[in-house]
Design a protein around this motif. Sequence first.
Motif, PDB file in Angstrom:
ATOM      1  N   LEU A  55     -34.362 -50.167  64.497  1.00 55.17           N
ATOM      2  CA  LEU A  55     -35.573 -49.717  65.182  1.00 55.17           C
ATOM      3  C   LEU A  55     -35.432 -50.011  66.664  1.00 55.17           C
ATOM      4  CD1 LEU A  55     -38.124 -51.016  62.557  1.00 55.17           C
ATOM      5  CD2 LEU A  55     -37.575 -48.632  63.027  1.00 55.17           C
ATOM      6  N   VAL A  75     -28.952 -44.643  58.504  1.00 52.55           N
ATOM      7  CA  VAL A  75     -29.617 -43.889  57.430  1.00 52.55           C
ATOM      8  C   VAL A  75     -29.098 -44.325  56.066  1.00 52.55           C
ATOM      9  CG1 VAL A  75     -29.974 -41.596  56.464  1.00 52.55           C
ATOM     10  CG2 VAL A  75     -30.130 -41.949  58.931  1.00 52.55           C
ATOM     11  N   ARG A  78     -30.556 -47.595  55.029  1.00 48.75           N
ATOM     12  CA  ARG A  78     -31.968 -47.547  54.628  1.00 48.75           C
ATOM     13  C   ARG A  78     -32.161 -47.037  53.200  1.00 48.75           C
ATOM     14  NH1 ARG A  78     -33.529 -44.473  59.858  1.00 48.75           N
ATOM     15  NH2 ARG A  78     -32.960 -45.988  61.432  1.00 48.75           N
ATOM     16  N   GLN A  79     -31.111 -46.368  52.675  1.00 46.68           N
ATOM     17  CA  GLN A  79     -31.178 -45.975  51.258  1.00 46.68           C
ATOM     18  C   GLN A  79     -31.326 -47.208  50.384  1.00 46.68           C
ATOM     19  OE1 GLN A  79     -31.286 -43.126  49.849  1.00 46.68           O
ATOM     20  NE2 GLN A  79     -30.261 -41.572  51.081  1.00 46.68           N
ATOM     21  N   TYR A  83     -38.542 -52.630  52.788  1.00 44.78           N
ATOM     22  CA  TYR A  83     -38.983 -53.315  54.020  1.00 44.78           C
ATOM     23  C   TYR A  83     -40.493 -53.481  54.041  1.00 44.78           C
ATOM     24  CZ  TYR A  83     -39.876 -53.671  59.125  1.00 44.78           C
ATOM     25  OH  TYR A  83     -40.301 -54.039  60.372  1.00 44.78           O
ATOM     26  N   TYR A  91     -50.417 -45.332  56.804  1.00 46.05           N
ATOM     27  CA  TYR A  91     -51.207 -44.125  57.115  1.00 46.05           C
ATOM     28  C   TYR A  91     -52.567 -44.249  56.450  1.00 46.05           C
ATOM     29  CZ  TYR A  91     -46.683 -42.588  58.626  1.00 46.05           C
ATOM     30  OH  TYR A  91     -45.481 -42.504  59.259  1.00 46.05           O
ATOM     31  N   TYR A 102     -45.162 -40.257  49.320  1.00 44.76           N
ATOM     32  CA  TYR A 102     -44.545 -39.807  50.573  1.00 44.76           C
ATOM     33  C   TYR A 102     -43.225 -40.544  50.831  1.00 44.76           C
ATOM     34  CZ  TYR A 102     -44.016 -39.208  55.645  1.00 44.76           C
ATOM     35  OH  TYR A 102     -43.538 -38.953  56.898  1.00 44.76           O
ATOM     36  N   PHE A 103     -43.285 -41.872  50.749  1.00 44.49           N
ATOM     37  CA  PHE A 103     -42.065 -42.648  51.000  1.00 44.49           C
ATOM     38  C   PHE A 103     -41.026 -42.398  49.902  1.00 44.49           C
ATOM     39  CE2 PHE A 103     -44.799 -45.591  53.667  1.00 44.49           C
ATOM     40  CZ  PHE A 103     -44.269 -45.114  54.853  1.00 44.49           C
ATOM     41  N   LEU A 106     -39.188 -39.339  50.692  1.00 49.09           N
ATOM     42  CA  LEU A 106     -38.188 -39.548  51.742  1.00 49.09           C
ATOM     43  C   LEU A 106     -36.931 -40.207  51.167  1.00 49.09           C
ATOM     44  CD1 LEU A 106     -40.360 -40.818  54.745  1.00 49.09           C
ATOM     45  CD2 LEU A 106     -39.397 -38.557  54.405  1.00 49.09           C
ATOM     46  N   ARG A 107     -37.104 -40.912  50.057  1.00 44.16           N
ATOM     47  CA  ARG A 107     -35.970 -41.591  49.434  1.00 44.16           C
ATOM     48  C   ARG A 107     -35.358 -40.773  48.309  1.00 44.16           C
ATOM     49  NH1 ARG A 107     -35.135 -46.806  50.345  1.00 44.16           N
ATOM     50  NH2 ARG A 107     -36.514 -47.702  51.906  1.00 44.16           N
TER      51      ARG A 107
ATOM     52  N   ASN B 297     -43.173 -34.120  52.375  1.00 42.41           N
ATOM     53  CA  ASN B 297     -42.221 -34.546  53.408  1.00 42.41           C
ATOM     54  C   ASN B 297     -42.995 -34.759  54.700  1.00 42.41           C
ATOM     55  OD1 ASN B 297     -42.610 -31.950  54.595  1.00 42.41           O
ATOM     56  ND2 ASN B 297     -41.188 -31.155  53.050  1.00 42.41           N
ATOM     57  N   THR B 298     -42.280 -35.124  55.761  1.00 41.68           N
ATOM     58  CA  THR B 298     -42.969 -35.464  57.011  1.00 41.68           C
ATOM     59  C   THR B 298     -43.641 -34.233  57.632  1.00 41.68           C
ATOM     60  OG1 THR B 298     -41.401 -37.232  57.365  1.00 41.68           O
ATOM     61  CG2 THR B 298     -42.650 -36.525  59.269  1.00 41.68           C
ATOM     62  N   LEU B 399     -41.878 -45.971  58.624  1.00 39.97           N
ATOM     63  CA  LEU B 399     -41.353 -44.619  58.416  1.00 39.97           C
ATOM     64  C   LEU B 399     -39.841 -44.604  58.613  1.00 39.97           C
ATOM     65  CD1 LEU B 399     -41.774 -41.634  57.944  1.00 39.97           C
ATOM     66  CD2 LEU B 399     -42.431 -41.367  60.325  1.00 39.97           C
ATOM     67  N   LEU B 400     -39.393 -45.246  59.685  1.00 42.41           N
ATOM     68  CA  LEU B 400     -37.963 -45.225  59.987  1.00 42.41           C
ATOM     69  C   LEU B 400     -37.165 -46.250  59.178  1.00 42.41           C
ATOM     70  CD1 LEU B 400     -37.696 -44.535  63.808  1.00 42.41           C
ATOM     71  CD2 LEU B 400     -37.169 -43.032  61.915  1.00 42.41           C
ATOM     72  N   ALA B 401     -37.853 -47.029  58.350  1.00 39.96           N
ATOM     73  CA  ALA B 401     -37.118 -47.898  57.430  1.00 39.96           C
ATOM     74  C   ALA B 401     -36.658 -47.092  56.226  1.00 39.96           C
ATOM     75  CB  ALA B 401     -38.000 -49.052  56.985  1.00 39.96           C
ATOM     76  N   ASN B 402     -37.103 -45.836  56.162  1.00 40.96           N
ATOM     77  CA  ASN B 402     -36.647 -44.925  55.115  1.00 40.96           C
ATOM     78  C   ASN B 402     -35.398 -44.180  55.597  1.00 40.96           C
ATOM     79  OD1 ASN B 402     -38.767 -44.927  52.862  1.00 40.96           O
ATOM     80  ND2 ASN B 402     -39.987 -44.882  54.742  1.00 40.96           N
ATOM     81  N   PRO B 403     -34.644 -43.645  54.636  1.00 41.22           N
ATOM     82  CA  PRO B 403     -33.403 -42.969  55.033  1.00 41.22           C
ATOM     83  C   PRO B 403     -33.656 -41.607  55.679  1.00 41.22           C
ATOM     84  CG  PRO B 403     -33.659 -42.938  52.650  1.00 41.22           C
ATOM     85  CD  PRO B 403     -34.768 -43.769  53.173  1.00 41.22           C
ATOM     86  N   ILE B 404     -34.155 -41.620  56.876  1.00 40.81           N
ATOM     87  CA  ILE B 404     -34.414 -40.379  57.603  1.00 40.81           C
ATOM     88  C   ILE B 404     -33.963 -40.600  59.042  1.00 40.81           C
ATOM     89  CG2 ILE B 404     -36.818 -41.154  57.858  1.00 40.81           C
ATOM     90  CD1 ILE B 404     -37.678 -38.314  58.251  1.00 40.81           C
ATOM     91  N   THR B 405     -33.231 -39.622  59.601  1.00 42.35           N
ATOM     92  CA  THR B 405     -32.757 -39.804  60.977  1.00 42.35           C
ATOM     93  C   THR B 405     -33.872 -39.458  61.950  1.00 42.35           C
ATOM     94  OG1 THR B 405     -32.011 -37.532  61.175  1.00 42.35           O
ATOM     95  CG2 THR B 405     -30.405 -39.125  60.332  1.00 42.35           C
ATOM     96  N   ARG B 406     -33.752 -39.981  63.149  1.00 40.53           N
ATOM     97  CA  ARG B 406     -34.783 -39.669  64.157  1.00 40.53           C
ATOM     98  C   ARG B 406     -34.789 -38.181  64.511  1.00 40.53           C
ATOM     99  NH1 ARG B 406     -34.919 -44.940  68.200  1.00 40.53           N
ATOM    100  NH2 ARG B 406     -34.616 -46.499  66.582  1.00 40.53           N
ATOM    101  N   ARG B 408     -34.130 -35.730  62.599  1.00 36.58           N
ATOM    102  CA  ARG B 408     -34.792 -35.000  61.520  1.00 36.58           C
ATOM    103  C   ARG B 408     -36.309 -35.182  61.619  1.00 36.58           C
ATOM    104  NH1 ARG B 408     -34.473 -36.468  55.204  1.00 36.58           N
ATOM    105  NH2 ARG B 408     -36.586 -35.741  54.787  1.00 36.58           N
TER     106      ARG B 408
END
Lengths: 300, 555
Positions: A55, A75, A78-79, A83, A91, A102-103, A106-107, B297-298, B399-406, B408
């Motif tokens: 971060l 990335v 983070r898989q 955290y 949100y 949602y999370f 993303l996973r 998704n986002t 949000l960014l602790a998930n496997p997603i690039t900035r 994206r």
Amino acid sequence: MSSSSTIVTAGLTKHYGDVKAVVDLDLAIDAGEVFGFLGPNGSGKTTTIRTMLDLIRPTAGTASILGLDSHRDAVEIRQHIGYVPGELALYRNLTGKELITYFANLRGGVDWTRVNLLAERLDAVLDKKVGELSTGNRQKVALVQAFMSKPSVLVLDEPSIGLDPLVQQQFQAIIREAAEEGATVFLSSHTLSEVERVASRVGIIRTGRLIVVETMEALKEKAVRTVTMQFDQPVGEAEFAAVAGVRDASVDGTQATVAVEGSMAQLLQLASSLGVVEMSSNESDLEEIFLTYYREDAAQ
Amino acid sequence: MLLNSVYTKTLRDRWLGVAIGTLSIGLMVAMGVATYRSLDEVIAELIRSYPEALLSMLGATPELLAGGATRFVLAEMTNFLAPLVLAGIAISVGTSTIAGEERLGTLGLLLANPRSRTAVLMSKLASLVTLMVLGGLLMWGATEAGAAAAGVASGTARVGAASVHVAAAALSFGALSLCIGAWTGNATAATGITTGALIVSFLGAGLFPLIEGAADVARIFPWYYIAAAEPLQHGVDWGHVAILLAASSILSGLAVVGVNRRDLRSGAAATLLDQLRRSARLARLSELISGRAQVANTAARTFSESRGVAVIVAYVMFLTALLIGLLFNALSDTLGNFADAIPEALVALFGDGDVSTPEGWYQLEVFSFVVPGGMIVVAIMMGARAIGGEQDNSTMDLLLANPITRPRLVAEKGIAMVLAMLVLGVTAFAGTIAGSLLGGLGMSAANVAAASAQSAALAVVFGAATMLAGAATGRSRPAALAGAAIALAAYVANSFLRVDPRVADWARLSPFNYYMDNDALVNGISWANVGVLAAAAVVLLVLCAIVFERRDVRS
């Protein structure tokens, strides 16, 4: 420390202008280990964690998780990470369930049986909007999302804020189970009793510098116990003061009170020879040890 | 009763916004005057032939315009842009007074001190009044300085008098948002409803004077009192100013009552839609407006989060487009005279249309302001929330602790914005077509679609610029300010530069040029223009991804 450690930082440094938030931090945490990361406010705990998660970027040094570079392979790392951020913000317009979905999306999916089990154990409310929940209930939602994917690394920054004692107990059990299953847990906390209960090793950071890394056993050995003894006849103070490990001794007639660090074998021997009739000892006070480290360094 | 610390804190927090806003006005005056100076002859010709009705809508009369180009620019600034800027600031301050502090969760702490709610409210109201006085003075100074910098004096124009009217009108909008915030504790509602009232007020004050027999209806709108008495020409009309101040006082009094009779909130208030949802009867309606949160998704989440505001803007857009179609017939006699009256040069300001035709009329009334304006507001809001807002709310970490690039993340936020703009584009299209059908205007559906699409593309450019500012600063508020400033500057630059052939080429730097110059309602879509706008948006989003990728996430 081994080369196959799950979390490794080497010379990790983060400056904000003139402010040195983290300085030359070397850490190695193995799989299955629960590592307690302690330090006063503003000591650099959260900065370390946020650097490990990419971060924020280190000014110097590196961090790697599961052998992957924290920045280059962020990335992929983070898989495998669960955290809970120190300053939790979710949100508010989503329900707990929507947030977890949602999370999970993303996973790439989630095991709802596990989510429901975690929610049940932590007594988490998932059908209300996060914005309508109390601090503790929001924290539970965050814990569910952190543990739901059975991550191999858990990074928990002040995870038990706002939790009631019963839920804290459950949470600690969940941490221990995760570690038993091979997960690495990086636990930053101010709740010293919690760290004492679940951590196998602790590191103490102060003003950005790691000042000590010890196993819990080693720390306990250093812990000072206060022992009170009642004798059948008056005893002398000097005899107790001469015993190895005794920090402080005071005698009042037939009663002696001593503070002892480490092994009590010699003290017990002496007490026995002097005709002890009653003996009581408090728990070794780890909290005092932690605080000593905080203070000692502050004085430097 | 006045709490000094509360009063000065609000001033300290807000004076910079007022200063930047008014300074921008000064800069725009300088730019406008410099461009228009060469056009005195054109203006003079215009004034001789311009129909009174249209000038009244612009807040400028032939009498006022007798001063030439400088006067024209000053009238545009004091009657339109300056009130918009100052009222925007007033609404923001008014909202933050009570509802904003509740949203931040700070009001509880403030009121834990031995001070009454009334005292806190009145102290903040005093700072709002001070800020508006300061805004008026700065606007006066900046406008005079802007004109002087462009090499002309404002002459006999009474900019100071106009500033008094502008400040008083802005105050009334600030008092309205304060009042709504005090009664509901809902910052979103306070800002949203007051902004809606501002738009309605602007349209009402401009349109009703055009309708025979209904001219007096305009008097119910605060905006009417900004220019109706022509303060730029005749000086302050204290009667009109008194009406605005009385309205502000009444609203403030109501605010005091409101804030004292309800429970205070701590932390984010439920949105207006949430409150509606709690009422069983209205639950279905609110569900319809906001829909369910999308979490696939986002992009879906971002889109669904903005749906509430987008629906409201779409609604206003649709109704305006519909009504304007019906108004055309009512006004066609007056409008018939316009065709030959307006010189080419000036028409550029409102789009190259002939207002006696349905296309020209729609261009002026709908597609020069309401449609692009509405879209740009939503795009800027989404752009500010996208990267800056998630950091303001501290949700970016998780949000960014998930496997997603900035990159994206930036792409998905961009897609959500494009989707929202497409929905608004379809609404503008539908409203215009409905208005055209009901009014029997026979406008080309393809051309209306073209104008709507080009407007959507334009808005995406400003949304992307806002996102870039959010990525650079990690904050939503400066990002929104930057986005709004860029959009406003681009609008003004395009309008002014196009008029003067010597500098007309520079207008190509403004995205508005690629929205307006092909006159889509008449000539259909310009793929080249759409291409330029799309390319600009893509470049801005790529820059946003690059900048964000390099930055530390703010916590």
